[in-house]
Scaffold this active site. Structure first.
Site, mmCIF file in Angstrom:
data_model
loop_
_atom_site.group_PDB
_atom_site.id
_atom_site.type_symbol
_atom_site.label_atom_id
_atom_site.label_comp_id
_atom_site.label_asym_id
_atom_site.label_seq_id
_atom_site.Cartn_x
_atom_site.Cartn_y
_atom_site.Cartn_z
ATOM 1 N N THR A 37 0.833 -1.220 0.000
ATOM 2 C CA THR A 37 0.000 0.000 0.000
ATOM 3 C C THR A 37 0.864 1.266 0.000
ATOM 4 O O THR A 37 0.331 2.375 0.106
ATOM 5 C CB THR A 37 -0.941 0.065 1.234
ATOM 6 O OG1 THR A 37 -0.146 0.071 2.429
ATOM 7 C CG2 THR A 37 -1.910 -1.091 1.272
ATOM 8 N N LEU A 63 13.633 -11.471 8.287
ATOM 9 C CA LEU A 63 14.519 -10.434 7.740
ATOM 10 C C LEU A 63 15.849 -10.496 8.482
ATOM 11 O O LEU A 63 15.869 -10.530 9.723
ATOM 12 C CB LEU A 63 13.869 -9.054 7.952
ATOM 13 C CG LEU A 63 14.695 -7.837 7.543
ATOM 14 C CD1 LEU A 63 14.778 -7.721 6.025
ATOM 15 C CD2 LEU A 63 14.075 -6.550 8.109
ATOM 16 N N GLY A 104 11.968 -10.232 16.684
ATOM 17 C CA GLY A 104 13.172 -11.062 16.620
ATOM 18 C C GLY A 104 14.399 -10.236 16.273
ATOM 19 O O GLY A 104 15.469 -10.399 16.867
ATOM 20 N N TYR A 147 -7.872 -6.584 10.834
ATOM 21 C CA TYR A 147 -6.949 -5.510 11.238
ATOM 22 C C TYR A 147 -6.918 -5.408 12.762
ATOM 23 O O TYR A 147 -5.849 -5.405 13.376
ATOM 24 C CB TYR A 147 -7.429 -4.205 10.618
ATOM 25 C CG TYR A 147 -6.592 -2.985 10.917
ATOM 26 C CD1 TYR A 147 -5.306 -2.854 10.407
ATOM 27 C CD2 TYR A 147 -7.106 -1.932 11.675
ATOM 28 C CE1 TYR A 147 -4.550 -1.709 10.659
ATOM 29 C CE2 TYR A 147 -6.359 -0.787 11.922
ATOM 30 C CZ TYR A 147 -5.082 -0.687 11.412
ATOM 31 O OH TYR A 147 -4.342 0.457 11.662
ATOM 32 N N THR A 177 -5.019 9.787 11.647
ATOM 33 C CA THR A 177 -4.008 10.802 11.338
ATOM 34 C C THR A 177 -4.033 11.088 9.838
ATOM 35 O O THR A 177 -4.275 10.185 9.036
ATOM 36 C CB THR A 177 -2.623 10.299 11.787
ATOM 37 O OG1 THR A 177 -2.690 10.053 13.195
ATOM 38 C CG2 THR A 177 -1.532 11.307 11.502
HETATM 39 P P1 NAD Z 1 0.113 3.150 4.702
HETATM 40 O O1 NAD Z 1 -0.753 2.131 4.040
HETATM 41 O O2 NAD Z 1 0.291 4.459 4.032
HETATM 42 O O3 NAD Z 1 1.550 2.569 5.013
HETATM 43 C C1 NAD Z 1 1.773 1.232 5.380
HETATM 44 C C2 NAD Z 1 3.064 0.770 4.720
HETATM 45 O O4 NAD Z 1 3.346 -0.595 5.134
HETATM 46 C C3 NAD Z 1 2.955 0.745 3.187
HETATM 47 O O5 NAD Z 1 4.080 1.396 2.624
HETATM 48 C C4 NAD Z 1 2.946 -0.741 2.854
HETATM 49 O O6 NAD Z 1 3.453 -1.020 1.565
HETATM 50 C C5 NAD Z 1 3.772 -1.325 3.985
HETATM 51 N N1 NAD Z 1 3.520 -2.750 4.225
HETATM 52 C C6 NAD Z 1 2.325 -3.350 4.445
HETATM 53 N N2 NAD Z 1 2.509 -4.682 4.599
HETATM 54 C C7 NAD Z 1 3.844 -4.919 4.492
HETATM 55 C C8 NAD Z 1 4.653 -6.075 4.575
HETATM 56 N N3 NAD Z 1 4.106 -7.295 4.789
HETATM 57 N N4 NAD Z 1 5.987 -5.953 4.440
HETATM 58 C C9 NAD Z 1 6.546 -4.732 4.214
HETATM 59 N N5 NAD Z 1 5.837 -3.596 4.126
HETATM 60 C C10 NAD Z 1 4.504 -3.685 4.256
HETATM 61 O O7 NAD Z 1 -0.506 3.360 6.167
HETATM 62 P P2 NAD Z 1 -0.110 4.428 7.303
HETATM 63 O O8 NAD Z 1 -1.275 5.286 7.535
HETATM 64 O O9 NAD Z 1 1.206 5.024 6.987
HETATM 65 O O10 NAD Z 1 0.014 3.461 8.563
HETATM 66 C C11 NAD Z 1 1.286 3.053 9.049
HETATM 67 C C12 NAD Z 1 1.117 2.257 10.336
HETATM 68 O O11 NAD Z 1 0.454 3.073 11.318
HETATM 69 C C13 NAD Z 1 0.270 0.999 10.161
HETATM 70 O O12 NAD Z 1 0.829 -0.026 10.964
HETATM 71 C C14 NAD Z 1 -1.082 1.412 10.713
HETATM 72 O O13 NAD Z 1 -1.787 0.310 11.231
HETATM 73 C C15 NAD Z 1 -0.699 2.396 11.801
HETATM 74 N N6 NAD Z 1 -1.777 3.359 12.062
HETATM 75 C C16 NAD Z 1 -2.021 4.396 11.204
HETATM 76 C C17 NAD Z 1 -3.067 5.271 11.477
HETATM 77 C C18 NAD Z 1 -3.368 6.468 10.596
HETATM 78 O O14 NAD Z 1 -4.326 7.179 10.876
HETATM 79 N N7 NAD Z 1 -2.596 6.758 9.582
HETATM 80 C C19 NAD Z 1 -3.881 5.076 12.605
HETATM 81 C C20 NAD Z 1 -3.613 3.980 13.424
HETATM 82 C C21 NAD Z 1 -2.547 3.134 13.153
#
Ligand code: NAD
Ligand code: UDP
Length: 322
Positions: A37, A63, A104, A147, A177
């Protein structure tokens, strides 16, 4: 103090902001992402900054990293409901296997570990505003469960590593956010409404629009995350802006700031969509000396030029649910 930091999800919205700030503070960042994503533009842009290196890798697979690492920041995971509903198994895997693999790495490197958890661990909450002591109201077998339960498992696993292996773990429960570098088509409410208003398309409000969310500008969140990382508190700590809006109020604010006259189009409310969400940030205030500084109007004003450029130059589109 300069550190070498492993950041998963570095090509995503929050990851790219975090990486940028960590580099500006003089750290080295090893970004990891599989672009499920995230965007290659974010990774390419970060690679032009000194101190940044990148590995394309799915962190649900083990990794191996050479050299020292002082902190592991685990942000990889689909985060938009539209994304994780399309990627249910990958989402469960990155929250479970991915978190295990990154813990890990932290263990072998003797690094501290920051988990990007979420307000979704509270599900459709019946305690309002949400305090960290509340255990939540999550439907494990509903569509959002992929999720919510992945993040709840990630918190439990992180605390087990903290207790058993004495890894300094920090858990951030992040509330909605927004800001520049969100994908215009990620399907979340702020990106959808801004893109729709800028195009003159109808704003898609799910249900009656009376459900609430509390929106935090990304720079405030990054500041809170870095304070938590360097604190002595495992958490979980809520990080979000406590000012609560209905979705309809957000739509009205977007229309006014963009200067658009788009109509509001109601669509069905998705299954298990939380009715309210607002962080109690007493802990963050006390333990981290943190609270957000940027209100919704200012945050949207800072975000609009980014989306305007994408709409005008690239014809960006929103991704509402049908
Ligand atoms: P996003 O989708 O923009 O970014 C997530 C990133 O993780 C992407 O670049 C995606 O390619 C990468 N990714 C997903 N699965 C992967 C995998 N198996 N291996 C390697 N990379 C992988 O989302 P975001 O808004 O930047 O969210 C980032 C983190 O913050 C997430 O863990 C999300 O759950 C958490 N979060 C975000 C919000 C928000 O409002 N933005 C709120 C609560 C929690
Ligand atoms: N929402 C909406 N229209 C949209 C996208 C989302 O009305 O085009 C609503 C959604 O139903 C939810 C809120 O906005 O009540 C926030 O949705 P988002 O997908 O941003 O994240 P969530 O807080 O649900 O994880």
């Amino acid at each position: 103090m300069s550190r070498r930091i492993l950041l998963t999800g570095a090509a995503g919205f929050l990851g790219s902001h975090l990486a940028h700030r960590l580099l500006a503070d003089g750290n080295e960042v090893l970004g990891v992402d599989n672009f499920v994503t995230g965007s290659r533009e974010n990774a390419a842009w970060l690679q032009s900054e000194p101190g940044f290196s990148f590995r394309e890798h799915d962190v649900s697979q083990p990794l191996f990293v050479e050299g020292p690492i002082q902190a592991v920041l685990h942000f990889a995971s689909a985060a938009s409901p539209v994304d994780y509903l399309e990627l249910p198994i990958q989402t469960l895997k990155v929250g479970s296997l991915g978190t295990h693999n990154m813990l890990g790495v932290a263990r072998v490197k003797g690094a501290r570990f920051l988990l990007a958890s979420t307000s979704e661990v509270y599900g459709d909450p019946d305690v309002h505003p949400q305090v960290e002591e509340y255990w939540g109201n999550v439907n494990p077998v509903g569509p959002r469960g992929v999720y919510d339960e992945a993040k709840r498992f990630a918190e439990a696993l992180s605390m087990a590593y903290h207790r058993v292996h004495e890894i300094p773990v920090r858990i951030a429960r992040i509330f909605n956010t927004y800001g520049p570098r969100m994908r215009p088509g990620d399907g979340r409410v702020v990106s959808n409404f801004l893109v729709q208003a800028l195009r003159g398309d109808p704003l898609t409000v799910y249900g009656d629009g009376e459900q609430t969310r509390s929106f935090c500008y990304v720079d405030d969140l990054v500041d809170g995350l870095l304070r938590l990382l360097d604190s002595d508190h495992a958490g979980p700590v809520n990080l979000g802006n406590p000012v609560e809006y209905t979705v309809l109020q957000l739509a009205e604010a977007v229309l006014e700031l963009v200067g658009a006259t788009s109509e509001i189009q109601h669509r069905p409310l998705p299954e298990d969509d939380p009715k309210v969400r607002q962080p109690d940030i007493t802990k963050a205030r006390k333990l981290l000396g943190w609270e957000p500084k940027i209100g919704l109007e200012e945050g949207l004003e800072r975000t609009i030029p980014y989306f305007r450029e994408l709409v005008e130059r690239q014809g960006a589109r929103a991704r509402p649910l049908a």
